[in-house]
Write a protein that holds these residues in place. Structure first.
Motif, PDB file in Angstrom:
ATOM      1  N   ALA A 187     -10.159  -6.428 -14.752  1.00 21.41           N
ATOM      2  CA  ALA A 187     -10.207  -4.719 -14.653  1.00 21.41           C
ATOM      3  C   ALA A 187     -11.166  -4.407 -13.292  1.00 21.41           C
ATOM      4  CB  ALA A 187     -10.828  -3.532 -15.455  1.00 21.41           C
ATOM      5  N   ALA A 188     -10.639  -3.404 -12.291  1.00 16.55           N
ATOM      6  CA  ALA A 188     -11.360  -3.579 -11.073  1.00 16.55           C
ATOM      7  C   ALA A 188     -11.491  -1.856 -10.566  1.00 16.55           C
ATOM      8  CB  ALA A 188     -11.196  -4.549  -9.928  1.00 16.55           C
ATOM      9  N   PHE A 189     -12.268  -1.446 -10.230  1.00 21.60           N
ATOM     10  CA  PHE A 189     -12.576  -0.019  -9.671  1.00 21.60           C
ATOM     11  C   PHE A 189     -11.457   0.840  -9.463  1.00 21.60           C
ATOM     12  CE2 PHE A 189     -13.066  -0.502  -5.529  1.00 21.60           C
ATOM     13  CZ  PHE A 189     -14.056  -1.047  -5.575  1.00 21.60           C
ATOM     14  N   VAL A 190     -10.387   1.501 -10.296  1.00 23.97           N
ATOM     15  CA  VAL A 190      -9.452   2.327  -9.488  1.00 23.97           C
ATOM     16  C   VAL A 190      -9.519   2.513  -7.385  1.00 23.97           C
ATOM     17  CG1 VAL A 190      -7.042   3.613  -9.468  1.00 23.97           C
ATOM     18  CG2 VAL A 190      -8.878   2.393 -11.450  1.00 23.97           C
ATOM     19  N   ASN A 191      -8.978   1.848  -7.391  1.00 19.89           N
ATOM     20  CA  ASN A 191      -9.209   2.521  -5.359  1.00 19.89           C
ATOM     21  C   ASN A 191      -7.622   1.645  -4.483  1.00 19.89           C
ATOM     22  OD1 ASN A 191      -9.410   2.505  -2.659  1.00 19.89           O
ATOM     23  ND2 ASN A 191     -11.691   0.966  -2.615  1.00 19.89           N
ATOM     24  N   SER A 192      -7.838   2.039  -3.746  1.00 19.32           N
ATOM     25  CA  SER A 192      -6.462   1.327  -2.516  1.00 19.32           C
ATOM     26  C   SER A 192      -6.009  -0.115  -2.372  1.00 19.32           C
ATOM     27  CB  SER A 192      -5.995   2.472  -1.209  1.00 19.32           C
ATOM     28  OG  SER A 192      -6.034   3.501  -1.537  1.00 19.32           O
ATOM     29  N   ARG A 193      -6.681  -0.879  -3.940  1.00 17.32           N
ATOM     30  CA  ARG A 193      -6.764  -2.168  -3.202  1.00 17.32           C
ATOM     31  C   ARG A 193      -5.362  -2.661  -4.316  1.00 17.32           C
ATOM     32  NH1 ARG A 193     -11.377  -4.346  -1.299  1.00 17.32           N
ATOM     33  NH2 ARG A 193     -12.974  -2.029  -1.327  1.00 17.32           N
ATOM     34  N   TRP A 194      -5.237  -3.939  -4.352  1.00 13.31           N
ATOM     35  CA  TRP A 194      -4.457  -4.588  -5.182  1.00 13.31           C
ATOM     36  C   TRP A 194      -4.621  -4.973  -6.162  1.00 13.31           C
ATOM     37  CZ3 TRP A 194      -0.065  -3.448  -3.672  1.00 13.31           C
ATOM     38  CH2 TRP A 194       1.482  -4.708  -4.587  1.00 13.31           C
ATOM     39  N   VAL A 250       0.568  -7.379   1.510  1.00 10.68           N
ATOM     40  CA  VAL A 250       0.548  -6.653   2.671  1.00 10.68           C
ATOM     41  C   VAL A 250      -0.295  -6.054   1.969  1.00 10.68           C
ATOM     42  CG1 VAL A 250       3.385  -5.245   2.152  1.00 10.68           C
ATOM     43  CG2 VAL A 250       3.179  -7.719   2.210  1.00 10.68           C
ATOM     44  N   ALA A 251      -0.438  -5.946   0.904  1.00  4.69           N
ATOM     45  CA  ALA A 251      -1.472  -4.181   0.311  1.00  4.69           C
ATOM     46  C   ALA A 251      -2.457  -3.618   0.956  1.00  4.69           C
ATOM     47  CB  ALA A 251      -1.922  -4.411  -1.141  1.00  4.69           C
ATOM     48  N   THR A 252      -2.471  -5.080   1.695  1.00  2.00           N
ATOM     49  CA  THR A 252      -4.113  -4.944   2.700  1.00  2.00           C
ATOM     50  C   THR A 252      -3.532  -4.240   3.979  1.00  2.00           C
ATOM     51  OG1 THR A 252      -4.428  -7.386   2.515  1.00  2.00           O
ATOM     52  CG2 THR A 252      -4.977  -6.527   4.846  1.00  2.00           C
ATOM     53  N   LEU A 253      -2.925  -4.335   3.923  1.00  5.00           N
ATOM     54  CA  LEU A 253      -1.968  -2.658   5.238  1.00  5.00           C
ATOM     55  C   LEU A 253      -1.713  -1.670   4.634  1.00  5.00           C
ATOM     56  CD1 LEU A 253      -0.397  -2.501   7.988  1.00  5.00           C
ATOM     57  CD2 LEU A 253       1.777  -3.328   7.147  1.00  5.00           C
ATOM     58  N   VAL A 254      -1.242  -1.732   3.239  1.00  3.40           N
ATOM     59  CA  VAL A 254      -0.223  -0.381   3.003  1.00  3.40           C
ATOM     60  C   VAL A 254      -1.682   0.423   2.613  1.00  3.40           C
ATOM     61  CG1 VAL A 254       0.641   0.590   0.856  1.00  3.40           C
ATOM     62  CG2 VAL A 254       1.534  -1.680   2.378  1.00  3.40           C
ATOM     63  N   GLY A 255      -2.959  -1.029   1.604  1.00  2.00           N
ATOM     64  CA  GLY A 255      -3.707   0.321   0.882  1.00  2.00           C
ATOM     65  C   GLY A 255      -5.063   0.629   2.257  1.00  2.00           C
ATOM     66  N   GLY A 256      -4.866  -1.009   2.970  1.00  2.00           N
ATOM     67  CA  GLY A 256      -5.779  -1.060   3.876  1.00  2.00           C
ATOM     68  C   GLY A 256      -7.486  -1.732   3.441  1.00  2.00           C
ATOM     69  N   TYR A 280      -3.139   4.453  -5.674  1.00  2.00           N
ATOM     70  CA  TYR A 280      -3.442   3.173  -6.382  1.00  2.00           C
ATOM     71  C   TYR A 280      -2.027   2.895  -6.697  1.00  2.00           C
ATOM     72  CZ  TYR A 280      -4.118  -1.519  -8.455  1.00  2.00           C
ATOM     73  OH  TYR A 280      -3.926  -2.775  -9.084  1.00  2.00           O
ATOM     74  N   GLY A 281      -0.970   3.798  -7.397  1.00  2.00           N
ATOM     75  CA  GLY A 281       0.111   3.260  -7.939  1.00  2.00           C
ATOM     76  C   GLY A 281       0.519   3.609  -6.542  1.00  2.00           C
ATOM     77  N   ARG A 282       0.719   4.608  -5.453  1.00  2.00           N
ATOM     78  CA  ARG A 282       1.832   4.951  -4.539  1.00  2.00           C
ATOM     79  C   ARG A 282       1.449   3.890  -3.901  1.00  2.00           C
ATOM     80  NH1 ARG A 282      -0.156   8.738   0.079  1.00  2.00           N
ATOM     81  NH2 ARG A 282      -2.286   6.713   0.176  1.00  2.00           N
ATOM     82  N   ASN A 283       0.532   3.203  -3.495  1.00  2.60           N
ATOM     83  CA  ASN A 283      -0.321   2.069  -2.999  1.00  2.60           C
ATOM     84  C   ASN A 283       0.289   0.618  -3.310  1.00  2.60           C
ATOM     85  OD1 ASN A 283      -1.036   3.533  -0.541  1.00  2.60           O
ATOM     86  ND2 ASN A 283      -2.978   2.873  -1.434  1.00  2.60           N
ATOM     87  N   LEU A 284       0.504   0.711  -4.411  1.00  2.00           N
ATOM     88  CA  LEU A 284       0.846  -0.488  -5.198  1.00  2.00           C
ATOM     89  C   LEU A 284       2.407  -0.210  -5.470  1.00  2.00           C
ATOM     90  CD1 LEU A 284       0.822  -2.910  -7.025  1.00  2.00           C
ATOM     91  CD2 LEU A 284       1.032  -1.273  -8.427  1.00  2.00           C
ATOM     92  N   GLY A 285       3.356   0.547  -5.328  1.00  2.00           N
ATOM     93  CA  GLY A 285       4.969   0.861  -5.182  1.00  2.00           C
ATOM     94  C   GLY A 285       5.293   0.480  -4.080  1.00  2.00           C
ATOM     95  N   LEU A 286       4.204   0.776  -3.201  1.00  2.00           N
ATOM     96  CA  LEU A 286       5.130   0.554  -1.661  1.00  2.00           C
ATOM     97  C   LEU A 286       5.080  -0.764  -1.099  1.00  2.00           C
ATOM     98  CD1 LEU A 286       3.012   4.046  -0.100  1.00  2.00           C
ATOM     99  CD2 LEU A 286       4.988   3.968  -0.120  1.00  2.00           C
ATOM    100  N   ALA A 287       3.983  -1.386  -1.296  1.00  2.00           N
ATOM    101  CA  ALA A 287       3.875  -2.545  -1.149  1.00  2.00           C
ATOM    102  C   ALA A 287       4.875  -2.845  -1.331  1.00  2.00           C
ATOM    103  CB  ALA A 287       2.228  -2.898  -1.374  1.00  2.00           C
ATOM    104  N   PHE A 288       4.657  -3.244  -3.041  1.00  2.00           N
ATOM    105  CA  PHE A 288       6.328  -4.109  -4.060  1.00  2.00           C
ATOM    106  C   PHE A 288       7.482  -3.787  -2.773  1.00  2.00           C
ATOM    107  CE2 PHE A 288       9.556  -3.766  -7.329  1.00  2.00           C
ATOM    108  CZ  PHE A 288       8.614  -4.774  -7.826  1.00  2.00           C
ATOM    109  N   GLN A 289       8.216  -2.099  -2.700  1.00  2.00           N
ATOM    110  CA  GLN A 289       8.989  -2.054  -2.365  1.00  2.00           C
ATOM    111  C   GLN A 289       9.487  -2.480  -0.650  1.00  2.00           C
ATOM    112  OE1 GLN A 289      12.482  -0.884  -3.995  1.00  2.00           O
ATOM    113  NE2 GLN A 289      13.098  -1.610  -2.182  1.00  2.00           N
TER     114      GLN A 289
END
Length: 354
Positions: free
Chosen positions: A58-65, A11-17, A300-309
């Motif tokens: 750990a990994a770099f903080v981006n809009s990734r899962w 799902v994060a592939t769609l949300v985080g892109g 990152y947290g925003r995309n994580l939260g959207l995907a989770f919900q």
């Protein structure tokens, strides 16, 4: 590995892109063109990615899962190497146990009945997935502690330990705010189960459930004030305000708003993603990172939260009461529009990709 995390990665592939392919571009437009949600989805510049280097898992903080963050380790030159697949919850299992004990001690009250109500969802076996503290602890691990290279090793160890404790405090505060919102939500929804057990409002009544939620918020405020960082206090206070806003939006939707995907995503941001995104940003701020890195942590947290919900809403259709820990279809009124909108969106996308 938790199946929720594996599903969430897709799902994060769609949300985080990702950055390749028409599907990613359409997801980008879906979440950013309307301006309904704060921030925009874009990959982190290389110079920022190189600043955010963590330890194992750990990994770099981006809009990734978050799943990806547990599989690779980013070096200063930006080159990643794959690691053995791991359960993200296991990476911080010891800390989660410590957090659980501290949370139980933080909700001690003078009135036994209030204490019993406040600790109801912090008891061993009723703690739930602990998704939020897990994500925040992993975020803390992903962010390199910015300290001069000349610093003595002993001093560095002390500073790093103190920082980790403060970041753990954010995880505790976030979980208390989240549980308080659950107690209030169960009263509003007249729910009879939560986390696989009977809901507190069914056992002790609505009035005590509301008071227990208020008490948890007060304890979270005390812990937040003890951090002594006004920016972090402002972030967490904003998240609490968003929780109320999101619940009000859910309760008072018009017919037109129920057909709006934009409205659904805005409500989802307020109800779920805001707390996670602002908490992630707070973790970065406490570590002394720049505004650029803090914004990346927020996104990152925003995309994580959207995907989770989004996943949680889909599971309302596909899950069982036993697997969900609450009644299936319990949120049907609020998610059916989103599901239908996604179906229409994908049909439209497939049609135009031909």
């Amino acid at each position: 590995m938790s199946w929720r995390w594996a599903l969430a990665r897709r799902v994060a592939t769609l949300v985080g892109g990702g950055t390749g392919g028409p599907g990613a571009a359409q997801a980008q437009r879906l979440f950013s063109s309307s301006g309904a949600l704060p921030g925009r989805l874009h990959p982190a510049p290389p110079q920022i990615r190189n600043k955010v280097v963590g330890c194992r898992g750990a990994a770099f903080v981006n809009s990734r899962w978050l799943h990806d963050a547990t599989q690779c380790q980013t070096r200063q030159d930006g080159v990643s190497r794959a690691e053995e697949q791991q359960d993200p919850f296991e990476l911080v299992a010891d800390e989660l146990s410590i957090l659980g004990n501290r949370l139980r001690s933080m909700v001690v009250a003078e009135v036994p009945k209030l204490e019993s109500a406040a600790e109801y969802f912090f008891k061993v076996g009723a703690e739930g997935k602990r998704f939020r503290p897990t994500g925040l602890l992993l975020m803390a691990s992903a962010l390199k502690f910015p300290i001069p290279e000349s610093t003595d090793v002993g001093v560095f160890s002390i500073l790093a330990s103190k920082l980790r404790t403060r970041q753990q405090n954010i995880a505790e505060i976030t979980e208390m705010i989240h549980v308080a919102s659950l107690l209030h939500d169960d009263v509003l929804d007249d729910a009879d189960t939560r986390r696989g057990v009977t809901s507190l409002n069914c056992i002790m009544g609505n009035k005590l459930s509301v008071l227990a939620g208020d008490f948890l918020l007060s304890r979270a405020c005390v812990a937040l004030a003890a951090l002594g960082n006004t920016e972090v206090v402002s972030l967490m206070a904003t998240a609490v305000g968003h929780l109320v806003t999101g619940e009000t939006m859910q309760m008072s939707t018009s017919r037109e708003q129920r057909r709006s995907m934009e409205y659904y995503l805005q409500k989802t941001y307020y109800k779920t993603a805001s707390l996670i995104s602002n908490s992630c940003k707070a973790v970065a701020i406490l570590a002394g990172h720049t505004a650029e890195v803090s914004v990346l942590a927020y996104e990152y947290g925003r995309n994580l939260g959207l995907a989770f919900q989004l996943i949680d809403d889909v599971l309302d259709f596909t899950g069982t009461s036993a697997s969900l820990g609450k009644g299936s279809l319990s949120d049907i009124r609020h998610v059916i529009t989103a599901i239908l909108s996604f179906l229409l969106y994908f049909i439209y996308s497939i049609h135009h990709l031909k």
